[in-house]
Design a protein around this motif. Structure first.
Motif, mmCIF file in Angstrom:
data_model
loop_
_atom_site.group_PDB
_atom_site.id
_atom_site.type_symbol
_atom_site.label_atom_id
_atom_site.label_comp_id
_atom_site.label_asym_id
_atom_site.label_seq_id
_atom_site.Cartn_x
_atom_site.Cartn_y
_atom_site.Cartn_z
ATOM 1 N N ALA A 36 1.131 -1.380 -0.265
ATOM 2 C CA ALA A 36 0.045 0.172 0.234
ATOM 3 C C ALA A 36 0.993 1.285 -0.515
ATOM 4 C CB ALA A 36 -0.839 0.071 1.492
ATOM 5 N N LEU A 37 1.859 1.041 0.647
ATOM 6 C CA LEU A 37 2.732 2.507 0.455
ATOM 7 C C LEU A 37 3.234 2.508 -0.637
ATOM 8 C CD1 LEU A 37 4.054 2.271 4.304
ATOM 9 C CD2 LEU A 37 3.423 3.518 3.449
ATOM 10 N N VAL A 38 4.066 1.568 -1.033
ATOM 11 C CA VAL A 38 4.030 1.712 -2.782
ATOM 12 C C VAL A 38 3.754 2.556 -3.593
ATOM 13 C CG1 VAL A 38 5.296 0.326 -4.740
ATOM 14 C CG2 VAL A 38 6.618 -0.282 -2.511
ATOM 15 N N ALA A 39 2.159 2.054 -3.338
ATOM 16 C CA ALA A 39 0.859 2.127 -4.899
ATOM 17 C C ALA A 39 1.139 3.614 -3.758
ATOM 18 C CB ALA A 39 0.020 1.432 -4.663
ATOM 19 N N ALA A 40 0.724 4.076 -2.646
ATOM 20 C CA ALA A 40 0.389 5.562 -2.452
ATOM 21 C C ALA A 40 1.843 6.591 -2.717
ATOM 22 C CB ALA A 40 0.515 5.604 -1.198
ATOM 23 N N GLY A 41 2.333 6.034 -2.745
ATOM 24 C CA GLY A 41 4.050 6.694 -3.124
ATOM 25 C C GLY A 41 3.742 6.695 -4.300
ATOM 26 N N LEU A 65 -1.564 6.576 10.008
ATOM 27 C CA LEU A 65 -0.841 7.787 10.148
ATOM 28 C C LEU A 65 0.218 8.448 9.294
ATOM 29 C CD1 LEU A 65 -0.794 6.816 13.698
ATOM 30 C CD2 LEU A 65 -2.509 8.749 13.242
ATOM 31 N N ARG A 66 0.438 7.290 8.668
ATOM 32 C CA ARG A 66 1.910 7.475 7.938
ATOM 33 C C ARG A 66 1.421 8.382 6.790
ATOM 34 N NH1 ARG A 66 5.934 1.725 7.220
ATOM 35 N NH2 ARG A 66 5.851 2.075 9.712
ATOM 36 N N LEU A 67 0.147 7.559 6.609
ATOM 37 C CA LEU A 67 -0.682 8.090 4.877
ATOM 38 C C LEU A 67 -0.978 9.788 5.283
ATOM 39 C CD1 LEU A 67 -2.907 6.233 3.776
ATOM 40 C CD2 LEU A 67 -0.465 6.704 2.401
ATOM 41 N N ARG A 68 -1.170 10.024 6.396
ATOM 42 C CA ARG A 68 -1.778 10.982 6.525
ATOM 43 C C ARG A 68 -0.502 12.083 6.744
ATOM 44 N NH1 ARG A 68 -7.099 12.053 5.053
ATOM 45 N NH2 ARG A 68 -8.354 10.593 5.991
ATOM 46 N N ALA A 69 0.273 11.362 7.078
ATOM 47 C CA ALA A 69 1.814 12.858 7.402
ATOM 48 C C ALA A 69 1.892 13.325 6.335
ATOM 49 C CB ALA A 69 3.238 11.638 7.734
ATOM 50 N N SER A 70 1.583 12.594 5.326
ATOM 51 C CA SER A 70 2.106 12.964 3.834
ATOM 52 C C SER A 70 1.443 14.105 3.463
ATOM 53 C CB SER A 70 1.745 11.695 2.985
ATOM 54 O OG SER A 70 1.679 12.541 1.984
ATOM 55 N N GLU A 71 1.219 15.426 2.873
ATOM 56 C CA GLU A 71 0.229 16.650 2.279
ATOM 57 C C GLU A 71 -0.572 15.793 1.158
ATOM 58 O OE1 GLU A 71 0.889 20.160 -0.386
ATOM 59 O OE2 GLU A 71 2.414 20.357 1.484
ATOM 60 N N LYS A 72 -0.099 15.002 0.254
ATOM 61 C CA LYS A 72 -0.798 14.209 -0.359
ATOM 62 C C LYS A 72 -2.183 13.477 0.088
ATOM 63 C CE LYS A 72 0.709 10.788 -3.858
ATOM 64 N NZ LYS A 72 2.006 10.043 -4.594
ATOM 65 N N TYR A 73 -2.001 13.468 0.716
ATOM 66 C CA TYR A 73 -2.800 12.387 1.792
ATOM 67 C C TYR A 73 -3.757 13.218 3.134
ATOM 68 C CZ TYR A 73 -2.041 9.080 -1.807
ATOM 69 O OH TYR A 73 -1.372 7.994 -2.674
ATOM 70 N N ALA A 74 -3.029 14.038 3.627
ATOM 71 C CA ALA A 74 -3.547 15.301 4.436
ATOM 72 C C ALA A 74 -5.630 14.992 4.472
ATOM 73 C CB ALA A 74 -3.050 16.137 4.620
ATOM 74 N N SER A 75 -5.790 14.792 3.638
ATOM 75 C CA SER A 75 -6.920 15.423 3.663
ATOM 76 C C SER A 75 -8.059 14.696 2.551
ATOM 77 C CB SER A 75 -7.703 16.392 2.762
ATOM 78 O OG SER A 75 -6.608 17.224 1.681
ATOM 79 N N ARG A 76 -7.307 14.197 2.799
ATOM 80 C CA ARG A 76 -7.609 12.308 1.318
ATOM 81 C C ARG A 76 -8.923 11.487 2.147
ATOM 82 N NH1 ARG A 76 -7.349 13.096 -4.296
ATOM 83 N NH2 ARG A 76 -5.298 14.247 -4.318
#
Length: 115
Positions: A36-41, A65-76
């Protein structure tokens, strides 16, 4: 809509992916937190992510939490999916936009994708 489905139980992931594809969504499947982290990146961002909490490598809460730490996923839109009915006692679920208990009905999933 770009959708990421994350569950180590492939039958669930594959079924939900078929439903989402039939609704016209672009779907990526991941069977582990690392996948999932690879796909999200990758390029772009997913509009909707459904995370199983009980993943074998990284639990879904930590993954969120890891995804939310990224600006890319902060509001998805990120929803958890679990069979644990006491999940709110185990984790602070505020990083998720909502929680879905397994077994997930197809109508409930379609409603999530539509809404």
């Amino acid at each position: 809509m770009k959708v990421l489905l994350v569950d180590d139980y492939s039958a669930t992931t594959d079924l939900l992916a078929d439903v989402a594809c039939s609704m016209g969504h672009a779907v990526t499947k991941a069977y582990s937190g690392a996948d999932a982290l690879v796909a999200a990146g990758g390029d772009g961002a997913f509009d909707f992510i459904l995370l199983d909490i009980g993943l074998p490598d990284i639990n879904g809460h930590e993954l969120c939490l890891r995804l939310r730490a990224s600006e890319k996923y902060a509001s998805r839109r990120i929803f958890s999916m679990t069979a644990y009915d006491d999940i709110r006692e185990r984790f602070d679920m505020s990083c998720f936009d909502g929680q879905i208990l397994k077994p997930l009905s197809l109508e409930q999933f379609e409603s999530l994708l539509s809404g």
